[in-house]
Enzyme design. Structure first.
Site, PDB file in Angstrom:
ATOM      1  N   TYR A 187       0.790  -1.226   0.114  1.00  0.00           N
ATOM      2  CA  TYR A 187      -0.058   0.234   0.055  1.00  0.00           C
ATOM      3  C   TYR A 187       0.660   1.291  -0.106  1.00  0.00           C
ATOM      4  O   TYR A 187       0.344   2.380   0.505  1.00  0.00           O
ATOM      5  CB  TYR A 187      -1.118   0.108   1.174  1.00  0.00           C
ATOM      6  CG  TYR A 187      -1.739  -1.413   1.381  1.00  0.00           C
ATOM      7  CD1 TYR A 187      -2.694  -1.583   0.373  1.00  0.00           C
ATOM      8  CD2 TYR A 187      -1.629  -2.257   2.227  1.00  0.00           C
ATOM      9  CE1 TYR A 187      -3.674  -2.572   0.561  1.00  0.00           C
ATOM     10  CE2 TYR A 187      -2.116  -3.449   2.254  1.00  0.00           C
ATOM     11  CZ  TYR A 187      -3.276  -3.616   1.473  1.00  0.00           C
ATOM     12  OH  TYR A 187      -4.041  -4.683   1.193  1.00  0.00           O
ATOM     13  N   TYR A 220     -13.562  -6.681   4.177  1.00  0.00           N
ATOM     14  CA  TYR A 220     -12.115  -6.638   3.480  1.00  0.00           C
ATOM     15  C   TYR A 220     -11.962  -8.099   2.697  1.00  0.00           C
ATOM     16  O   TYR A 220     -12.177  -9.007   3.681  1.00  0.00           O
ATOM     17  CB  TYR A 220     -10.972  -6.013   4.179  1.00  0.00           C
ATOM     18  CG  TYR A 220      -9.828  -6.392   3.689  1.00  0.00           C
ATOM     19  CD1 TYR A 220      -9.299  -5.554   2.510  1.00  0.00           C
ATOM     20  CD2 TYR A 220      -8.970  -7.384   3.556  1.00  0.00           C
ATOM     21  CE1 TYR A 220      -8.053  -5.594   1.849  1.00  0.00           C
ATOM     22  CE2 TYR A 220      -7.868  -7.562   2.888  1.00  0.00           C
ATOM     23  CZ  TYR A 220      -7.432  -6.769   1.972  1.00  0.00           C
ATOM     24  OH  TYR A 220      -6.153  -6.798   1.424  1.00  0.00           O
ATOM     25  N   ASP A 277     -15.604 -15.894   4.611  1.00  0.00           N
ATOM     26  CA  ASP A 277     -14.306 -15.639   4.383  1.00  0.00           C
ATOM     27  C   ASP A 277     -13.495 -15.553   6.034  1.00  0.00           C
ATOM     28  O   ASP A 277     -13.846 -14.698   6.728  1.00  0.00           O
ATOM     29  CB  ASP A 277     -13.920 -14.246   3.858  1.00  0.00           C
ATOM     30  CG  ASP A 277     -12.558 -13.768   3.439  1.00  0.00           C
ATOM     31  OD1 ASP A 277     -11.663 -14.499   4.364  1.00  0.00           O
ATOM     32  OD2 ASP A 277     -12.236 -12.865   2.990  1.00  0.00           O
ATOM     33  N   LYS A 300      -4.052 -16.790   6.217  1.00  0.00           N
ATOM     34  CA  LYS A 300      -3.241 -16.101   7.304  1.00  0.00           C
ATOM     35  C   LYS A 300      -2.581 -16.958   8.333  1.00  0.00           C
ATOM     36  O   LYS A 300      -1.589 -17.615   7.748  1.00  0.00           O
ATOM     37  CB  LYS A 300      -4.322 -15.061   7.787  1.00  0.00           C
ATOM     38  CG  LYS A 300      -4.319 -14.083   6.936  1.00  0.00           C
ATOM     39  CD  LYS A 300      -4.771 -12.430   7.621  1.00  0.00           C
ATOM     40  CE  LYS A 300      -4.291 -11.347   7.005  1.00  0.00           C
ATOM     41  NZ  LYS A 300      -5.643 -10.907   6.043  1.00  0.00           N
TER      42      LYS A 300
HETATM   43  C1  LIG Z   1      -5.994 -10.685   4.601  1.00  0.00           C
HETATM   44  C2  LIG Z   1      -7.270 -10.990   4.024  1.00  0.00           C
HETATM   45  C3  LIG Z   1      -7.447 -11.344   2.700  1.00  0.00           C
HETATM   46  C4  LIG Z   1      -6.380 -11.463   1.755  1.00  0.00           C
HETATM   47  O1  LIG Z   1      -5.359 -12.408   2.062  1.00  0.00           O
HETATM   48  P1  LIG Z   1      -3.990 -12.257   1.518  1.00  0.00           P
HETATM   49  O2  LIG Z   1      -2.947 -13.752   1.909  1.00  0.00           O
HETATM   50  O3  LIG Z   1      -3.458 -10.840   1.790  1.00  0.00           O
HETATM   51  O4  LIG Z   1      -4.331 -12.394  -0.287  1.00  0.00           O
HETATM   52  C5  LIG Z   1      -8.887 -11.978   2.490  1.00  0.00           C
HETATM   53  N1  LIG Z   1      -9.806 -11.882   3.240  1.00  0.00           N
HETATM   54  C6  LIG Z   1      -9.622 -11.351   4.328  1.00  0.00           C
HETATM   55  C7  LIG Z   1     -10.699 -11.580   5.511  1.00  0.00           C
HETATM   56  C8  LIG Z   1      -8.273 -11.075   5.064  1.00  0.00           C
HETATM   57  O5  LIG Z   1      -8.301 -10.547   6.209  1.00  0.00           O
END
Ligand SMILES: *Cc1c(COP(=O)(O)O)cnc(C)c1O
Length: 460
Positions: free
Chosen positions: A48, A180, A281, A310
């Site tokens: 960013y 996000y 997600d 993550k």
């Molecule tokens: C970090 C994150 C992503 C993206 O993951 P990356 O490994 O950075 O591409 C997608 N969704 C959520 C909820 C996240 O916290």
């Protein structure tokens, strides 16, 4: 405003030699910190950021347990307690003997082989493990190389499911604001539309359907008016919507907001009634962070498709996964194009998969619930003082997540400096100073993190 261009720092002074002139030796001369900083500024893009970067990054030399060791002292500190778990991933801390051993053992067997036509124990073991620990209807696992890619795969699964079912017009997504889901194209299209990215790309991104953000408060009673509006919106768009995609219980990088699990039950019911798939997600919330192994567990509902990432590899390597039900998998595989046309080069990477299995086993083999609750209690007591600070509008804790919200945009440089002075690494954003410590963080270090959050909130 970007900083003024400084030719001293911004480009190589010498013409680049051809690789052959550099010699074939694997010996690499270590860089001095000043050299590293200059080369970083000249060549390396950071998340960013503009090029060259606006803020000078700290140089990390090594990391162990919950501590990052800097190449040189900053604000009098050579070691920082990591209050971020490297963007929420390093749940067991750094340089963990069990994860190191998993990596070393796998390194000696093979780092990688292609996944088309071949398979291997690390990937099979990991996929099986993920099916075991996630809600029962999720049976099939697509291993992806990052969270954003796992969201792309989830979207592709949902659109293709409906296409295969003879309903190709169902190809939009519905989500609530404040979310996000990653930085690649489809994930960006379901991130909070009021963020800068959306404004920049409006007209270029696919146009999705947005509900209002869920009302705040994990413990708050669900708001019947909101529930009614949410249902109505899904019903109104059910003909064109393939899936509802949300972060369950905690909206992370979109604003660190918590909502009642009751809204997830509302989504499940509405999606079932209206022939819409439901995607959770869990990239940020998975593996215990919110106090349940997966945040869906707070609501007792299961999605049709779920993304994890993550903390999957304990913060060691990049890997994520998209899980789906047999209904979704069979639907896709019965269609006019009876395959899921997706296959990253590094799919199923054995090194990452081995570490991920070791990390998951390490997590569920211990009292992770107790550790997360212990950290949560520490954050609650340590951050209580923040409520009295000028400019603080909210202090909230859920699981091992602590958030202090300000009434203004954080001055990132000043806030970071204040935290570093306390011996802690934090990365505030927007109006938020927050922490997600590794689960192995001791009580004293949790309190140190809390002092740093308060200092950052005061000075940022
Ligand atoms: C970090 C994150 C992503 C993206 O993951 P990356 O490994 O950075 O591409 C997608 N969704 C959520 C909820 C996240 O916290």
């Amino acid at each position: 405003m970007p900083e003024p261009y400084d030719p001293e720092l911004s480009g190589p002074a010498e013409p680049k030699p051809y690789a052959s002139e550099l010699g074939g030796s694997s010996e690499q001369k270590p860089y001095a910190p000043d050299e590293l900083r200059a080369l970083d500024r000249a060549h390396v893009w950071h998340p960013y950021g503009p090029m060259p970067g606006r803020q000078e990054p700290l140089i990390v030399e090594s990391a162990s347990g919950v501590r990052l060791r800097l190449a040189e002292p900053v604000e009098g500190q050579r070691e920082l307690v990591d209050g971020m778990s490297s963007w929420w991933s390093a749940v067991h801390g750094y340089n963990h003997p069990v994860l190191n051993e998993a990596a070393r053992g796998q390194l000696d067997r093979m780092s990688h082989v292609m996944f088309g036509g071949l398979t291997h124990e690390p990937a099979v073991r990991l996929a099986t493990r993920l099916v075991e620990i996630t809600p029962e209807p999720l049976q099939h696992v697509f291993l992806a190389d990052s969270g954003s890619v796992s969201v792309e795969v989830a979207v592709k699964m949902c659109l293709q499911y409906w296409r295969s079912a003879g309903r190709p017009e169902k190809r939009r997504l519905l989500t609530w604001r404040g979310g996000y889901h990653g930085d690649t194209w489809q994930p960006m299209s379901v991130c909070d539309p009021d963020g800068g990215m959306h404004e920049l790309w409006s007209g270029a991104l696919p146009r999705q359907v947005f509900a209002d953000a869920p009302p705040d408060g994990f413990d708050a009673e669900p708001d019947p008016a909101y529930v009614a509006r949410l249902r109505e919106l899904i019903a109104a768009h059910a003909d064109e919507v393939a899936a509802v995609i949300v972060e369950p219980v905690v909206q992370g990088a979109g604003g660190m907001r918590f909502h009642s699990p009751a809204y997830l039950r509302v989504l499940r019911e509405a999606c079932d009634e209206l022939d819409v798939l439901l995607v959770f997600d869990e990239i940020a919330t998975g593996f215990g962070r919110t106090g349940k192994l997966f945040a869906a567990g707070h609501a007792g509902v299961s999605p049709d498709v779920m993304c994890v990432g993550k903390a999957l590899t304990g913060g060691y390597l990049t890997m994520a996964a998209t899980l789906c039900t047999s209904r979704v998998a069979e639907g896709i595989s019965r269609g006019e194009v009876p395959v899921l046309a997706h296959g990253p080069t590094f799919m199923g990477n054995p090194l990452a998969a081995s570490i991920a299995s070791a990390s998951v086993d390490l997590l569920i083999g211990q009292d992770w619930e107790g550790e997360v609750a212990r950290i949560g209690a520490g954050l609650r007591s340590g951050l209580a003082a923040a409520s009295d600070l000028p400019g603080v509008v909210d202090v909230r804790v859920l699981g091992a997540i602590g958030v202090v919200q300000l009434d203004h945009e954080v001055d990132m440089a000043a806030a970071t400096r204040a935290a570093v002075r306390e011996g802690v690494w934090l990365r505030p954003f927007r109006d938020l100073v927050y922490t997600m410590p590794p689960y192995v963080t001791g009580d004293d270090d949790v309190q140190r993190i809390c002092r740093a959050v308060c200092a950052a909130a005061r000075e940022g």
